[in-house]
Design a protein around this motif. Structure first.
Motif, short mmCIF file in Angstrom:
data_model
loop_
_atom_site.label_atom_id
_atom_site.label_comp_id
_atom_site.label_asym_id
_atom_site.label_seq_id
_atom_site.Cartn_x
_atom_site.Cartn_y
_atom_site.Cartn_z
N LEU A 138 0.84 -1.19 0.00
CA LEU A 138 0.00 0.00 0.00
C LEU A 138 0.87 1.24 0.00
N VAL A 139 0.61 2.17 -0.89
CA VAL A 139 1.29 3.46 -0.85
C VAL A 139 0.42 4.42 -0.05
N GLU A 140 1.04 5.13 0.87
CA GLU A 140 0.30 5.96 1.83
C GLU A 140 0.26 7.41 1.40
N SER A 141 -0.90 8.03 1.59
CA SER A 141 -1.02 9.46 1.35
C SER A 141 -0.13 10.22 2.33
N ASP A 142 0.44 11.31 1.87
CA ASP A 142 1.43 12.05 2.66
C ASP A 142 0.96 13.47 2.92
N ALA A 143 1.58 14.12 3.89
CA ALA A 143 1.26 15.52 4.16
C ALA A 143 1.84 16.46 3.10
N ASP A 164 3.86 -1.93 -12.35
CA ASP A 164 3.29 -3.21 -12.78
C ASP A 164 2.76 -4.03 -11.61
N GLN A 165 3.05 -3.58 -10.39
CA GLN A 165 2.57 -4.28 -9.21
C GLN A 165 1.07 -4.01 -9.00
N ASP A 166 0.41 -4.93 -8.33
CA ASP A 166 -0.99 -4.74 -7.95
C ASP A 166 -1.02 -4.03 -6.60
N LEU A 167 -0.93 -2.71 -6.65
CA LEU A 167 -0.78 -1.90 -5.45
C LEU A 167 -2.14 -1.45 -4.91
N GLY A 168 -2.14 -1.06 -3.64
CA GLY A 168 -3.29 -0.43 -3.04
C GLY A 168 -2.87 0.89 -2.40
N VAL A 169 -3.83 1.55 -1.75
CA VAL A 169 -3.58 2.84 -1.11
C VAL A 169 -4.04 2.81 0.33
N CYS A 170 -3.24 3.41 1.20
CA CYS A 170 -3.64 3.69 2.58
C CYS A 170 -3.86 5.19 2.69
N LEU A 171 -5.05 5.58 3.05
CA LEU A 171 -5.39 7.00 3.21
C LEU A 171 -5.20 7.41 4.67
N ASP A 172 -4.24 8.30 4.90
CA ASP A 172 -4.02 8.84 6.24
C ASP A 172 -4.82 10.14 6.35
N PHE A 196 -10.96 11.66 -4.44
CA PHE A 196 -10.19 10.42 -4.41
C PHE A 196 -10.75 9.43 -5.42
N ALA A 197 -12.06 9.29 -5.44
CA ALA A 197 -12.70 8.35 -6.36
C ALA A 197 -12.40 8.71 -7.81
N ASP A 198 -12.46 9.99 -8.12
CA ASP A 198 -12.23 10.45 -9.49
C ASP A 198 -10.78 10.32 -9.91
N THR A 199 -9.86 10.45 -8.94
CA THR A 199 -8.43 10.50 -9.27
C THR A 199 -7.76 9.13 -9.13
N VAL A 200 -7.98 8.47 -8.01
CA VAL A 200 -7.32 7.20 -7.72
C VAL A 200 -8.25 6.02 -7.99
N GLY A 201 -9.48 6.15 -7.53
CA GLY A 201 -10.45 5.07 -7.63
C GLY A 201 -10.63 4.38 -6.30
N LEU A 202 -11.86 4.21 -5.88
CA LEU A 202 -12.14 3.64 -4.56
C LEU A 202 -11.72 2.18 -4.45
N ASP A 203 -11.63 1.49 -5.58
CA ASP A 203 -11.21 0.08 -5.54
C ASP A 203 -9.80 -0.08 -5.01
N ALA A 204 -8.99 0.96 -5.13
CA ALA A 204 -7.60 0.88 -4.67
C ALA A 204 -7.46 1.10 -3.18
N LEU A 205 -8.47 1.65 -2.54
CA LEU A 205 -8.38 2.02 -1.12
C LEU A 205 -8.56 0.79 -0.24
N ALA A 206 -7.52 0.48 0.54
CA ALA A 206 -7.54 -0.75 1.33
C ALA A 206 -7.51 -0.52 2.83
N CYS A 207 -7.06 0.65 3.28
CA CYS A 207 -6.85 0.90 4.71
C CYS A 207 -6.90 2.40 4.97
N VAL A 208 -7.33 2.77 6.17
CA VAL A 208 -7.35 4.17 6.59
C VAL A 208 -6.54 4.33 7.87
N HIS A 209 -5.55 5.22 7.84
CA HIS A 209 -4.90 5.65 9.08
C HIS A 209 -5.77 6.75 9.66
N LEU A 210 -6.45 6.44 10.74
CA LEU A 210 -7.44 7.36 11.32
C LEU A 210 -6.76 8.23 12.38
#
Length: 276
Positions: A138-143, A164-172, A196-210
């Motif tokens: 997962l690649v994490e959103s940054d400040a 080429d990897q099957d990556l996901g995103v962690c939204l902090d 986020f949905a328009d740019t990345v796509g919700l299917d990629a979102l796997a985790c939230v740093h709350l």
């Protein structure tokens, strides 16, 4: 609700399960070693087995391994790139050993090479990894301070597209807020999630740093606050944990230990806001 915290593995990785239960969590995050040094995880197989069994018996999951802070995928420096790839390979291998589903990493900083070159560097570095089946990076959103990448959702999308990897995103949530995405009201959260949905796509979102934020949105200052007590506030946190696109994802806390409160207080606060 899948909610937990980043807990210590001191004394053995198996201790993370007990520590998670102690704060009331049912999923969570760990470092496999000190994040401030280049170090192999070197996880004892007996403790790994106990960790796997404890997770299966007592938690809902998933776990996330957070990569070392030293990893810089976007770097133009060959030696740092090599060390970063090696460290990430060790983390995904450790994830396979532990039965951990996700390895989370920041894209890092381009340090003057430019955004496009940094994004290319990050994607190509990730492509060097031999990621085991059952593990997702997962690649994490940054400040987004300085030359760090990942503050703009478009930068996350670019790496997912170029790799080429099957990556996901962690939204902090604190990072996104600091990067300029307002999350302090229900309407603001809806706008940010549409972006986020328009740019990345919700299917990629796997985790939230709350995490709440001690600083206003758009300041690029990364300092976390107790849930509801920062600039995101109760309304924003409630909107996040109840949002249709987020509510079923795992929420991982990286909130501070201060004012006599730590993870247990924030786990309870998240559940309270979810129920309101």
């Amino acid at each position: 609700m899948r909610i937990g915290a980043h807990v210590s593995v001191a004394g053995g990785v198996d201790n993370a399960v007990t520590r998670q239960l102690d704060v009331g969590g049912n999923c969570g995050q760990i470092f496999t070693h000190s994040p401030q040094v280049w170090q192999e995880p070197n996880i004892d197989e007996e403790k790994a087995s106990t960790f796997r069994e404890g997770t299966a018996n007592d938690l809902d999951g998933p776990w996330v391994i957070h990569a070392s802070y030293l990893v810089n995928l976007a770097t133009p420096k060959p030696d740092l790139r090599e060390k970063s790839i090696e460290s990430m390979q060790q983390e995904v291998d450790a994830a396979e050993q532990l039965g951990v589903e996700y390895v989370n990493v920041h894209l890092g900083a381009h340090t003057g090479a430019g955004v496009e070159a940094g994004l290319d560097n990050a994607a190509s570095a990730l492509d060097e990894l031999d990621v085991p089946d059952g593990v997702t990076v997962l690649v994490e959103s940054d400040a987004g301070s300085g030359t760090k990448l990942g503050g703009d959702f478009a930068e996350l999308a670019a790496v997912l597209e170029r790799s080429d990897q099957d990556l996901g995103v962690c939204l902090d949530t604190a990072h996104a807020f600091a990067a300029g995405y307002d999350l302090s009201s229900r309407a603001a959260v809806e706008t940010a999630m549409e972006a986020f949905a328009d740019t990345v796509g919700l299917d990629a979102l796997a985790c939230v740093h709350l995490n709440d934020s001690k600083h206003e949105h758009g300041t690029h200052k990364d300092e976390h606050a107790h849930l509801g007590e920062g600039e995101i506030g109760d309304e924003g946190i409630e909107a996040i944990v109840t949002h249709e696109a987020l509510r079923d994802l795992p929420f991982v806390l990286e909130t501070p230990t201060e004012d006599g409160r730590s993870y247990a207080w924030n786990v309870d606060r998240a559940r309270t806001l979810r129920a309101e």
